[in-house]
Write a protein that holds these residues in place. Structure first.
Motif, short mmCIF file in Angstrom:
data_model
loop_
_atom_site.label_atom_id
_atom_site.label_comp_id
_atom_site.label_asym_id
_atom_site.label_seq_id
_atom_site.Cartn_x
_atom_site.Cartn_y
_atom_site.Cartn_z
N ASP A 1 0.81 -1.14 -0.02
CA ASP A 1 -0.05 -0.01 0.10
C ASP A 1 0.82 1.36 -0.23
O ASP A 1 1.94 1.35 0.99
CB ASP A 1 -0.90 0.01 1.23
CG ASP A 1 -1.94 1.22 1.07
OD1 ASP A 1 -1.47 2.29 1.86
OD2 ASP A 1 -3.10 1.11 0.69
N ALA A 2 0.68 2.10 -0.91
CA ALA A 2 1.66 3.51 -1.05
C ALA A 2 1.30 4.22 -0.01
O ALA A 2 2.40 5.17 0.47
CB ALA A 2 1.11 4.15 -2.30
N ALA A 3 0.22 4.36 1.09
CA ALA A 3 0.04 5.13 2.08
C ALA A 3 0.70 4.53 3.32
O ALA A 3 1.70 5.28 4.00
CB ALA A 3 -1.30 5.17 2.11
N THR A 4 0.67 3.12 3.45
CA THR A 4 0.97 2.63 4.62
C THR A 4 2.33 1.75 4.48
O THR A 4 2.83 1.35 5.46
CB THR A 4 -0.21 1.72 5.59
OG1 THR A 4 -0.33 0.74 4.48
CG2 THR A 4 -1.36 2.54 5.22
N ASN A 5 2.54 1.31 3.41
CA ASN A 5 3.74 0.36 3.07
C ASN A 5 3.26 -0.89 3.63
O ASN A 5 4.29 -1.65 3.96
CB ASN A 5 4.94 0.97 3.60
CG ASN A 5 6.15 0.62 2.90
OD1 ASN A 5 5.91 0.11 1.56
ND2 ASN A 5 7.25 -0.07 3.60
N ARG A 6 2.01 -1.23 3.95
CA ARG A 6 1.88 -2.69 4.35
C ARG A 6 1.34 -3.44 3.26
O ARG A 6 1.13 -2.97 2.22
CB ARG A 6 0.49 -2.60 5.40
CG ARG A 6 0.88 -1.55 6.40
CD ARG A 6 -0.23 -1.67 7.52
NE ARG A 6 -0.79 -2.85 7.89
CZ ARG A 6 -1.72 -3.24 8.85
NH1 ARG A 6 -2.70 -2.09 9.28
NH2 ARG A 6 -2.04 -4.27 9.39
#
Length: 667
Positions: free
Chosen positions: A622-627
């Motif tokens: 995920d680009a926002a959370t890097n998860r």
């Protein structure tokens, strides 16, 4: 594949399945014309078993489809370069539906008057899709409402009146949620509203009632029912956090599945009088998912046993949830039900192979391959995916997507079996391929054309035939290692043709590992749509694993399931040992993005139950959370390299060293 069920009206010539006596009087058997004894009814012969002929629909169908009450089929075909195209078979001819101006299109639903809805790219620059309606008279017409041309809309279902169910971007600020929408026959949209957040209209009946999904107060999924009089009504859950609607029938009843208070997901039936009814199963270690229903409230779906097999079920008010069984194997999947109550799907044999089935209360589980007397050599129907009210069946096979029609015919296209190859496929060495074919008209002659998928010119094949049956063969030399699509078209002397194809892994002169095959992707594997199940295909090739870890030469992987096609762009590791191989690397989904994958394949010698297995897992960050966000996992576990996955039907998987000897061979 279908993710919701269209309620079809009864078509002409539908098959009535009758219970019949199993024991006949000896005197009647000896003289069937003799009168019955006084006081008894004359006994009738049992109804003849239904047999089918094959109509080729597509060698590369990959995505949603629908079949209407007349046995017409709309389907989605993979046309290469990460593009799909919507097609229509009206019982006689094929039509290309085109696009709204973009690169591709797909179908979602077909009604009994030949109207089709689905989605299409609206420009070559955008990957967003817009909802459309297609008719033979007007062609493809957009249902998308300005000004949000860059946003996605969808049309999921259409009734015989021409009303369409789907969603549009909310008519307000750009970042408002999507709203469930019902379009009129004149393409005028009606906002059905929402209960909390985005809403989707998934299915519609002939009365214009809609079933769909929205969000509840805790921002979890919630099934809803919508009518003109009552508006949108949430259906609640079976005690758990969320629920999903899948189908609505002609009397306004809704079927779907919901989380229960105990944790598992259970199929449900909703009626205005009784609310949600938990359909089971009773065992505590299993989930169940709805895939379809008919107007008699027969609900069909799939049972998923924790750490165990999948089973097909049919639920009725009289008998409850019934396990439809298998052909001696562990797993089975139900895919559709028609108004007469015939259920179709796929079931495993003792050796783990998948076979298409039709089930009725009278006959039980029937392997459709036993009902195709004029099948070409090597042909196998692996999964029955949809059934019309007149008994026609859409099925996956090792020769592509086909329609099994329960009526005989002449002056039709030939039927072609799967493409077979002789020996390994090596660079600079001739590759020999062949396929059998049959024709309903024994007087026809045939010609064959081979396309090799490497940019070379098409070549005429060698045809050997007699009395309407024969073999088409060809040879080709590949100059570079890679995964290629070999295509065969057989054309009869009246100009009608059928096309099949297969992937071929062509290897260099050194050591290699390669495989090609298919399996049934279970519910929950596609994380964007947990209802979706259906066929998935794969092909892989890696060369020269000199250090046992990294691919020193070329490596390729291609994997596809409905609406998701993965192509490898890099390999981080390739490990092979004994009867097991594991890949890890990155690539694209539908030609875009940055995704990671693991693939583990095991031959029977390396599994506890003696069956070959394949585990495919795809994810991105995920680009926002890097998860990590999982996009596909046919097992569901967190580890993509544990070697435990779904059994599959492999066409070929081999390892070899430079001299051609192999450690493992799956055929």
């Amino acid at each position: 594949m279908k993710t919701r069920t269209t309620t079809h009206q009864r078509g002409d010539g539908w098959t009535c399945w009758l219970l019949y006596p199993l024991v006949a009087l000896a005197a009647w058997a000896a003289n069937p014309q003799a009168a019955a004894p006084q006081g008894t009814a004359a006994m009738k012969a049992p109804p003849a078993k239904t047999i089918y002929r094959i109509v080729h629909l597509s060698p590369s169908a990959n995505g949603p489809f629908d079949i209407n009450g007349k046995g017409q089929v709309a389907f989605t075909e993979d046309v290469g370069n990460d593009r799909t195209m919507a097609r229509f078979y009206d019982g006689t001819t094929f039509s290309n539906l085109g696009t709204l101006g973009g690169a591709g299109s797909f179908v979602n639903a077909l009604n009994d008057v030949g109207q089709i809805v689905g989605g299409s790219n609206f420009s070559l620059e955008s990957t967003d899709t817009h909802a459309y309606r297609w008719t033979a008279q007007s062609g493809m017409v957009t249902l998308h409402t300005p000004p949000y041309n860059f946003a996605t809309s969808a049309a999921f279902d259409i009734n015989k009146r021409g009303q369409v169910a789907g969603y549009l971007p909310f008519f307000g600020p750009v970042f408002e949620p999507l709203h469930a929408t019902r379009w009129s026959p004149e393409n005028v949209p009606l906002d059905l509203g929402t209960l909390n957040g985005p809403s989707l209209a998934m299915a519609i009946n002939e009365a214009g009632q809609v079933a769909g999904n929205t969000r509840n107060a805790t921002d979890r999924g919630l099934a809803f029912h919508w009518t003109e009089a009552g508006g949108m009504v949430g259906l609640g859950t079976l005690g758990g956090a969320d629920s999903d609607s899948v189908a609505i029938n002609g009397i306004g009843h809704v079927a779907g599945h919901s989380a229960t208070a105990a944790g598992p997901t259970h199929a449900f039936l909703w009626t205005p009088e009784q609310g949600l009814t938990d359909l089971g199963p009773r065992r505590t270690d299993a989930d169940s998912f709805t895939v379809g229903m008919n107007d008699r409230d027969t609900v069909v779906g799939i049972i998923r046993i924790v750490d165990g097999p999948y089973r097909a079920f049919a639920w009725t008010r009289q008998a409850g949830m019934k396990d439809l069984g298998t052909f001696g194997g562990r797993s089975a999947y139900a895919h559709d039900v028609n108004q007469p109550g015939q259920v179709v799907g796929s079931a495993e044999t003792r050796d783990g192979a998948s076979r298409a089935f039709v089930w009725t209360g009278a006959e039980g589980l029937v392997d459709l391959n036993t009902r195709i007397p004029r099948a070409p050599s090597g042909f196998v129907a692996t999964a029955a995916r949809g059934i019309s009210d007149n008994g026609a069946i859409v099925a996956d096979s090792n020769a592509g997507l086909v329609l099994l029609v329960p009526t005989a015919a002449t002056h039709v296209a030939p039927t072609v079996g799967p493409i077979r190859r002789s020996g390994g496929a090596r660079v600079d060495l001739p590759l020999s391929v062949s396929a059998g074919f049959v024709d309903a008209d024994p007087g026809e002659t045939h010609r064959a054309t081979w396309s090799w998928g490497d940019g070379s010119k098409d070549e005429a094949g060698v045809v050997a035939e007699k009395n309407g049956a024969g073999t088409a063969s060809g040879k080709h030399v590949y100059r570079a290692a890679g995964l290629y699509t070999v295509t065969l078209t057989v054309t009869d002397s009246s100009g009608q043709s059928a096309t099949v194809h297969r992937s071929v892994a062509v290897c260099g002169p050194g050591a290699y590992v390669s495989g090609e095959g298919s399996f049934i992707s279970p519910p929950g594997a596609v994380k964007g749509n947990r209802n979706q199940s259906g066929p998935a295909t794969f092909a892989f090739l890696s060369e020269q694993q000199a250090d046992g870890r990294r691919a020193q030469g070329k490596a390729f992987l291609r994997f596809g399931v409905a609406h998701l096609r993965f192509d490898s762009k890099r390999f981080d590791s390739v490990t092979a040992g004994g009867a097991r191989i594991a890949y890890r690397g990155g690539g694209t989904v539908n030609g875009a993005g940055s995704y990671q994958f693991t693939l583990t394949a095991q031959a029977a010698a390396d599994t506890a139950d003696g069956k070959q297995r394949l585990h495919m897992r795809i994810w991105h960050l995920d680009a926002a959370t890097n998860r990590e966000v999982v996009d596909y996992d046919n097992q569901g576990g967190p580890n993509g390299q544990d070697g435990v996955g779904l059994r599959y039907s492999s066409q070929r998987a081999t390892t070899s060293n430079a001299t051609g000897s192999g450690m493992l061979t799956w055929e």
